[in-house]
Write a protein that holds these residues in place. Structure first.
Motif, short mmCIF file in Angstrom:
data_model
loop_
_atom_site.label_atom_id
_atom_site.label_comp_id
_atom_site.label_asym_id
_atom_site.label_seq_id
_atom_site.Cartn_x
_atom_site.Cartn_y
_atom_site.Cartn_z
N THR A 2 0.83 -1.20 0.00
CA THR A 2 0.00 0.00 0.00
C THR A 2 0.87 1.25 0.00
O THR A 2 2.08 1.19 0.25
CB THR A 2 -0.91 0.03 1.25
OG1 THR A 2 -0.08 0.19 2.39
CG2 THR A 2 -1.75 -1.22 1.35
N THR A 3 0.23 2.38 -0.26
CA THR A 3 0.94 3.66 -0.23
C THR A 3 1.53 3.91 1.15
O THR A 3 2.65 4.40 1.28
CB THR A 3 -0.03 4.81 -0.62
OG1 THR A 3 -0.56 4.53 -1.91
CG2 THR A 3 0.67 6.14 -0.63
N PHE A 4 0.77 3.54 2.18
CA PHE A 4 1.26 3.71 3.55
C PHE A 4 2.52 2.88 3.78
O PHE A 4 3.49 3.37 4.36
CB PHE A 4 0.18 3.31 4.56
CG PHE A 4 0.63 3.44 5.98
CD1 PHE A 4 0.72 4.68 6.59
CD2 PHE A 4 1.02 2.32 6.70
CE1 PHE A 4 1.17 4.81 7.90
CE2 PHE A 4 1.47 2.43 8.00
CZ PHE A 4 1.54 3.68 8.61
N ASP A 5 2.51 1.65 3.31
CA ASP A 5 3.68 0.78 3.45
C ASP A 5 4.89 1.36 2.73
O ASP A 5 6.02 1.31 3.23
CB ASP A 5 3.39 -0.63 2.93
CG ASP A 5 2.40 -1.39 3.78
OD1 ASP A 5 2.28 -1.08 4.99
OD2 ASP A 5 1.73 -2.29 3.24
N LYS A 6 4.66 1.91 1.54
CA LYS A 6 5.75 2.52 0.78
C LYS A 6 6.32 3.73 1.51
O LYS A 6 7.53 3.93 1.56
CB LYS A 6 5.27 2.91 -0.62
CG LYS A 6 5.01 1.73 -1.53
CD LYS A 6 4.50 2.18 -2.86
CE LYS A 6 4.14 0.98 -3.74
NZ LYS A 6 3.56 1.41 -5.02
N ARG A 7 5.43 4.54 2.07
CA ARG A 7 5.89 5.72 2.82
C ARG A 7 6.68 5.29 4.06
O ARG A 7 7.72 5.86 4.37
CB ARG A 7 4.70 6.58 3.25
CG ARG A 7 4.15 7.43 2.13
CD ARG A 7 3.07 8.35 2.59
NE ARG A 7 3.58 9.26 3.61
CZ ARG A 7 2.81 9.94 4.43
NH1 ARG A 7 1.50 9.83 4.38
NH2 ARG A 7 3.34 10.74 5.32
N GLU A 8 6.17 4.28 4.74
CA GLU A 8 6.85 3.79 5.94
C GLU A 8 8.25 3.27 5.58
O GLU A 8 9.23 3.56 6.26
CB GLU A 8 6.03 2.69 6.60
CG GLU A 8 6.65 2.17 7.89
CD GLU A 8 5.81 1.09 8.54
OE1 GLU A 8 5.98 0.90 9.75
OE2 GLU A 8 5.00 0.43 7.86
N GLU A 9 8.34 2.53 4.50
CA GLU A 9 9.63 1.99 4.05
C GLU A 9 10.58 3.13 3.68
O GLU A 9 11.78 3.08 4.01
CB GLU A 9 9.42 1.06 2.86
CG GLU A 9 10.69 0.38 2.40
CD GLU A 9 10.45 -0.56 1.24
OE1 GLU A 9 11.30 -0.59 0.33
OE2 GLU A 9 9.41 -1.26 1.24
N PHE A 11 10.57 6.19 4.90
CA PHE A 11 11.00 6.83 6.14
C PHE A 11 12.07 6.01 6.85
O PHE A 11 13.03 6.55 7.40
CB PHE A 11 9.81 7.09 7.07
CG PHE A 11 8.99 8.28 6.70
CD1 PHE A 11 9.56 9.54 6.56
CD2 PHE A 11 7.63 8.16 6.49
CE1 PHE A 11 8.80 10.65 6.22
CE2 PHE A 11 6.86 9.26 6.14
CZ PHE A 11 7.44 10.51 6.01
N GLU A 12 11.88 4.69 6.85
CA GLU A 12 12.87 3.81 7.48
C GLU A 12 14.21 3.90 6.78
O GLU A 12 15.26 3.94 7.43
CB GLU A 12 12.35 2.37 7.50
CG GLU A 12 11.24 2.15 8.49
CD GLU A 12 10.62 0.76 8.40
OE1 GLU A 12 11.05 -0.05 7.55
OE2 GLU A 12 9.69 0.49 9.18
N LYS A 13 14.19 3.93 5.46
CA LYS A 13 15.44 4.05 4.70
C LYS A 13 16.12 5.40 4.97
O LYS A 13 17.33 5.46 5.12
CB LYS A 13 15.18 3.87 3.20
CG LYS A 13 14.90 2.45 2.80
CD LYS A 13 14.67 2.32 1.32
CE LYS A 13 14.37 0.87 0.94
NZ LYS A 13 14.08 0.73 -0.48
N LYS A 14 15.32 6.46 5.03
CA LYS A 14 15.88 7.79 5.31
C LYS A 14 16.48 7.81 6.71
O LYS A 14 17.56 8.37 6.91
CB LYS A 14 14.82 8.88 5.18
CG LYS A 14 15.35 10.24 5.61
CD LYS A 14 14.81 11.35 4.81
CE LYS A 14 15.26 12.72 5.24
NZ LYS A 14 16.58 12.91 5.71
#
Length: 107
Positions: A2-9, A11-14
């Motif tokens: 989902t878009t939320f999962d992509k955003r979370e990923e 943020f984690e990478k950043k």
């Protein structure tokens, strides 16, 4: 995904990248502090590099900046070189700014 999962990923990478850059900047700062102190101690060449590496290693005894500060102050004091804790702390802050710039520039 989902878009939320992509955003979370993202943020984690950043966050991971930011932490890696912070670690590199602190290590670079400690090396610069070591080279600065080595110059004051009259060390040059490989001796200065070895001393700078020992300053970087002192960070990992569990007390971080405090251990770097203690080591450099003790080494300078042992050679009769008067540098106050405040002066060294100020120098460490100046060199941190330089280290951050170097890490961001990829040096």
């Amino acid at each position: 995904m989902t878009t939320f999962d992509k955003r979370e990923e993202a943020f984690e990478k950043k966050f991971a990248l930011d932490e890696e850059q912070k670690f590199k900047a602190i290590a670079r700062r400690n090396k610069l502090v070591g080279l600065w102190a080595a110059e004051k101690l009259g060390l040059a060449g490989e001796q200065a590099s070895d001393y700078a590496r020992s300053v970087v290693a002192s960070e990992f005894d569990g007390t971080g900046d405090a251990s770097v500060l203690r080591k450099v102050l003790a080494d300078l004091s042992a050679k009769g070189i008067a540098v106050s804790e405040d002066e060294l702390a100020a120098r460490m802050n100046e060199l941190m700014a330089q280290a951050v710039a170097q890490v961001k520039a990829g040096k």
